[in-house]
Design an enzyme around this catalytic site. Sequence first.
Site, PDB file in Angstrom:
ATOM      1  N   GLY A   1       0.847  -1.193   0.000  1.00 56.66           N
ATOM      2  CA  GLY A   1       0.000   0.000   0.000  1.00 56.66           C
ATOM      3  C   GLY A   1       0.879   1.238   0.000  1.00 56.66           C
ATOM      4  O   GLY A   1       1.355   1.657   1.042  1.00 56.66           O
ATOM      5  N   ILE A   2       1.074   1.789  -1.201  1.00 60.31           N
ATOM      6  CA  ILE A   2       2.062   2.861  -1.358  1.00 60.31           C
ATOM      7  C   ILE A   2       1.372   4.202  -1.542  1.00 60.31           C
ATOM      8  O   ILE A   2       1.637   4.944  -2.494  1.00 60.31           O
ATOM      9  CB  ILE A   2       2.991   2.537  -2.551  1.00 60.31           C
ATOM     10  CG1 ILE A   2       3.559   1.132  -2.399  1.00 60.31           C
ATOM     11  CG2 ILE A   2       4.148   3.514  -2.644  1.00 60.31           C
ATOM     12  CD1 ILE A   2       4.492   0.964  -1.229  1.00 60.31           C
ATOM     13  N   GLY A   3       0.434   4.508  -0.645  1.00 65.10           N
ATOM     14  CA  GLY A   3      -0.114   5.868  -0.612  1.00 65.10           C
ATOM     15  C   GLY A   3       0.892   6.786   0.063  1.00 65.10           C
ATOM     16  O   GLY A   3       2.059   6.447   0.215  1.00 65.10           O
ATOM     17  N   HIS A   4       0.439   7.953   0.489  1.00 62.07           N
ATOM     18  CA  HIS A   4       1.347   8.927   1.109  1.00 62.07           C
ATOM     19  C   HIS A   4       2.100   8.325   2.285  1.00 62.07           C
ATOM     20  O   HIS A   4       3.293   8.545   2.468  1.00 62.07           O
ATOM     21  CB  HIS A   4       0.564  10.154   1.568  1.00 62.07           C
ATOM     22  CG  HIS A   4       0.038  10.971   0.452  1.00 62.07           C
ATOM     23  ND1 HIS A   4       0.854  11.601  -0.441  1.00 62.07           N
ATOM     24  CD2 HIS A   4      -1.233  11.268   0.061  1.00 62.07           C
ATOM     25  CE1 HIS A   4       0.127  12.258  -1.337  1.00 62.07           C
ATOM     26  NE2 HIS A   4      -1.153  12.064  -1.063  1.00 62.07           N
ATOM     27  N   VAL A   5       1.396   7.561   3.111  1.00 55.70           N
ATOM     28  CA  VAL A   5       2.014   7.008   4.315  1.00 55.70           C
ATOM     29  C   VAL A   5       3.011   5.916   3.946  1.00 55.70           C
ATOM     30  O   VAL A   5       4.157   5.905   4.410  1.00 55.70           O
ATOM     31  CB  VAL A   5       0.935   6.468   5.273  1.00 55.70           C
ATOM     32  CG1 VAL A   5       1.586   5.762   6.454  1.00 55.70           C
ATOM     33  CG2 VAL A   5       0.039   7.601   5.750  1.00 55.70           C
TER      34      VAL A   5
ATOM     35  N   ASP B   1       1.587  -2.244  -4.669  1.00 56.71           N
ATOM     36  CA  ASP B   1       0.372  -1.439  -4.758  1.00 56.71           C
ATOM     37  C   ASP B   1      -0.456  -1.905  -5.943  1.00 56.71           C
ATOM     38  O   ASP B   1       0.087  -2.283  -6.987  1.00 56.71           O
ATOM     39  CB  ASP B   1       0.700   0.050  -4.897  1.00 56.71           C
ATOM     40  CG  ASP B   1      -0.444   0.922  -4.440  1.00 56.71           C
ATOM     41  OD1 ASP B   1      -0.373   1.469  -3.321  1.00 56.71           O
ATOM     42  OD2 ASP B   1      -1.436   1.033  -5.194  1.00 56.71           O
TER      43      ASP B   1
ATOM     44  N   SER C   1      -2.357   0.798   8.762  1.00 56.56           N
ATOM     45  CA  SER C   1      -3.624   1.232   8.167  1.00 56.56           C
ATOM     46  C   SER C   1      -4.641   1.479   9.286  1.00 56.56           C
ATOM     47  O   SER C   1      -4.419   1.114  10.436  1.00 56.56           O
ATOM     48  CB  SER C   1      -4.136   0.169   7.201  1.00 56.56           C
ATOM     49  OG  SER C   1      -4.679  -0.929   7.918  1.00 56.56           O
TER      50      SER C   1
ATOM     51  N   HIS D   1      -6.308   3.307  18.595  1.00 53.13           N
ATOM     52  CA  HIS D   1      -5.765   4.402  17.798  1.00 53.13           C
ATOM     53  C   HIS D   1      -6.945   5.027  17.082  1.00 53.13           C
ATOM     54  O   HIS D   1      -7.290   4.680  15.954  1.00 53.13           O
ATOM     55  CB  HIS D   1      -4.718   3.899  16.801  1.00 53.13           C
ATOM     56  CG  HIS D   1      -4.179   4.987  15.911  1.00 53.13           C
ATOM     57  ND1 HIS D   1      -3.571   6.125  16.389  1.00 53.13           N
ATOM     58  CD2 HIS D   1      -4.175   5.120  14.562  1.00 53.13           C
ATOM     59  CE1 HIS D   1      -3.207   6.897  15.378  1.00 53.13           C
ATOM     60  NE2 HIS D   1      -3.570   6.311  14.266  1.00 53.13           N
TER      61      HIS D   1
END
Lengths: 304, 304, 304, 304
Positions: free
Chosen positions: B9-13, B34, B120, B176
Amino acid sequence: MARTIGVIGIGHVGVTTSFNIVTKGLADTLVIIDNKPGWAEAERLDLADSLGGLSTYTEIVANDYSRLRDADVVIFSGGDISVIQNGDRNSEIKSTKAAIDDAAPQLAASGFHGVLIDISNPCDVAVTYWQQQLNLNRNQIIGTGTALDTYRMRRAVAAAMHVNVADVRGFNLGEHGESQFTAWSTVRVNNDPITDLPDFNMKDLNEAARLGGWQIFSAKHYTNFGIATIACEMAGAVMSDAHRIFPCSSYDDDYGVSIGHPTMIGRGGVISHPAMRLTSDEVQKYAHSATTIKENLAKLQALG
Amino acid sequence: MARTIGVIGIGHVGVTTSFNIVTKGLADTLVIIDNKPGWAEAERLDLADSLGGLSTYTEIVANDYSRLRDADVVIFSGGDISVIQNGDRNSEIKSTKAAIDDAAPQLAASGFHGVLIDISNPCDVAVTYWQQQLNLNRNQIIGTGTALDTYRMRRAVAAAMHVNVADVRGFNLGEHGESQFTAWSTVRVNNDPITDLPDFNMKDLNEAARLGGWQIFSAKHYTNFGIATIACEMAGAVMSDAHRIFPCSSYDDDYGVSIGHPTMIGRGGVISHPAMRLTSDEVQKYAHSATTIKENLAKLQALG
Amino acid sequence: MARTIGVIGIGHVGVTTSFNIVTKGLADTLVIIDNKPGWAEAERLDLADSLGGLSTYTEIVANDYSRLRDADVVIFSGGDISVIQNGDRNSEIKSTKAAIDDAAPQLAASGFHGVLIDISNPCDVAVTYWQQQLNLNRNQIIGTGTALDTYRMRRAVAAAMHVNVADVRGFNLGEHGESQFTAWSTVRVNNDPITDLPDFNMKDLNEAARLGGWQIFSAKHYTNFGIATIACEMAGAVMSDAHRIFPCSSYDDDYGVSIGHPTMIGRGGVISHPAMRLTSDEVQKYAHSATTIKENLAKLQALG
Amino acid sequence: MARTIGVIGIGHVGVTTSFNIVTKGLADTLVIIDNKPGWAEAERLDLADSLGGLSTYTEIVANDYSRLRDADVVIFSGGDISVIQNGDRNSEIKSTKAAIDDAAPQLAASGFHGVLIDISNPCDVAVTYWQQQLNLNRNQIIGTGTALDTYRMRRAVAAAMHVNVADVRGFNLGEHGESQFTAWSTVRVNNDPITDLPDFNMKDLNEAARLGGWQIFSAKHYTNFGIATIACEMAGAVMSDAHRIFPCSSYDDDYGVSIGHPTMIGRGGVISHPAMRLTSDEVQKYAHSATTIKENLAKLQALG
């Protein structure tokens, strides 16, 4: 007496550069500046959240030009890269000019007298425009220019030749834009001229190097990791007076324009320009690139 | 025998975490994965462009689950945080579940037997769901959980008390999410219990700590620098078998759910859980947080 | 405007500190100074040989006091530790005094106005003597003092309690010498008071912590890695104005002597002293240590 | 699956290398081994004392060969450099052979199957002798060789030509000893062949490069910072499978001996040898160096 770096324009590129500065402990004080309401403060908090896991400390300041008075380096990453999605480079010129017009008087008013590194686009035009706006020595204003294209060329060559990028040397030159080119006569792989190697395919490598940036751009609509790294390398070279060579954008007396070519960087910015040894074909490409930059500069100046 | 980290999962985070891994030389091989077409390859190129300026080398691989077989750590940052802009947490549960449903069988098929760190959201629910999907020891699956909230609390306390964040210790606990809380009885400033200090204002500090995250989020619509730093700290602790304590999400036997609480991390994931010494008020908040997580977990399971 | 660190006295301790500075890129300029003929130049060359493998650059200068005018930090590691092999501490006082008598006028003449960190022995006495020799604010002159003893205590506790040293907090206090002691009331393991833990054995831990240093010393006749690390941490805290707490040697108004106790460090040296909360037994040990330092100081002054 | 590095022989060179490993977080486990009673344990404690100031963690183990079974890299720095103070190289051969004879069976018994990097002297001879003692592929056994001489040449050229060492490339080749030489035809300054530069003075630079090491040695009786840095660079290249070129000591098929020449390093040790392009004069020097190594090897073998 403590290192201060400013980053003006905290989009993806500016803030990734800022993160690199904080996480590597490159500055004692980092000043981040952005016009978007609440933006710099939000990024300040996010960057500061990382301090809990670092062994170095950086003071992070948001939107305070006055703290740039004694900054060693200011990195300018203003403008709006999203405007070039539709391929209209002129709109990028417009947005970058507007960002400089906004930042320059405030930066000048701060009394800043360090080195400005432009990473906005079109980079070479922006460097020249900055030189016109600030009452600094021309050597104090440079841009990342083709230093990034050079990283990309080295990455593409390393992959094709099955060597480490550390063992690929040489330069991309000219405009940081479509007219940039790899000066293949300068490229060495494991210390050998690449042009002597049997499996050197200039056409394929030109494609691979050029397409790299666009492949990133077409997915992300910006590129930030390579540029953040080169910007920090150059900032470090200024602060430590490293006298290192980068193919970055700086003034070329012979062509009367700031353009990507080998530049020795240290405290004070440009220290000197090592002589280039190019083939006549490369000289021609370089000259063409210089002309392109001048044309774009004219477009910028025409914006009034 | 070489360190391998995967980031799914290569989003911003995820990509900021990846950049941190590359730029600090934390892994010998980094596998980024991703689903978005062309995305992982674009980020691979951008990350690789930074190698030209680093003294360490990391092999970067895109979209190859098979390379995760011997990975030390896989960081999961899938899902779509944009869905919570309108405040509907249920849609986030849905998108995260979908991302896990997609990744889990492929990760299992790779033969992965290292430690999975979930970043996530909703983190604690995702950790439990991962534990159900993978045939691994429960200790091998953890989440950053309230380790990030703890960073933020420490940042807020340091600012308010005019000390360095390194001299603020203590834990945020629980989900969280909205029900997390600072266990003020555990917080020490310069080694003194914060509750003994004359200028301690619990209400103000609770606000400052909680608002920090939202202030970042409301401007950027995500937060990435603090989380990327804590994820890398935890990954490092696993790889070096550091036996360090993080208030991260791991299984709590007493409450029957994965939740943010002090956890000793090393090779193999959870090494042990040091006993918590909380006030009765804090115990109540923790129990409430556990209940909230279970409710959200039920919602996720109900999605079928 | 660039960071400059000076190291005066390039024995094993001084040069290991210098190596740490160069290899971590902590300074833009490092000035190393030593009286032994040819020594500083030899170490300059050896240190410079490492630059070929680093991504940062540090200018390394040998034996030039004039370059210390604008130094942020000067680390003093003069004197001759070999004289204490036969257990005669008085001879160490003599050799350290001689080294300070040699260096102080030259440092003063340079116009140095930064922070001096003493790592020579006996540390607390040397700090006081430096304060008498230089026309600087007393806050600008500190010593590593019991910060090193604290590292050793933390290492010994971590080993005994099977936790990471990062999760052991607390202070060793007093003279950096035989009368130093661990203030066990300040020590926390995984955030719990160590005195509450069932397996806490004060006697064994006192032995382990104290013996650590001597075990190293009896084999090597000096110790350099711990001290080089703490010296660099403190220098970093000064340069970045970190406002971090170290149990280092600084002036204690109540006892009228420089002694190891919690000290907030930043630009300018001592920022403040957080109040200590000690048991009456610990207060007594601290007072005894202060008396010991004064006695040694009298011996030094008597040397004329 | 975690990085393990062993260092056998913890004199000045071995322990400085160990400090570099710990302080830069290069290994998860560091195994240090030394015969002198109490020595490895003393250094283990001193190295461990630095952990209190680091953000990374390294397990440090003393004198346990069994932990080298799965080591990625073992660095051998045994022998006694002090014996060459009186200029008798033969006594150094003797002491190094004795150290290898002691270590080799124990290392073999551990089941070690990684890469051995020799930094003891005479380096090339030691590499060959190690190859004879261990039942490993010859590619797994290398030495730092003229990689250190190359650092020194680069440092000397950078100083003479007023450029940064990062912009000086090229190789020293042959025996790591008196017959080593700079292959000036390979040296480039700012990407230009040094032999084309007007201010290139081969005689002066040969002196400066060669004298550097001796100037350090005559003052300190050993050199440790350059060698520790190159050893860590090479170890890093092995662990990350970097495919980087070092002019280190490895087997040269054409000359039938291990000798300093450009070698691509990765996991498994030697990956390949890029072809050298030397002048006939340089080829002659290289051949002479190979002969010298063989003669010394014969002396070592004759020791029985």
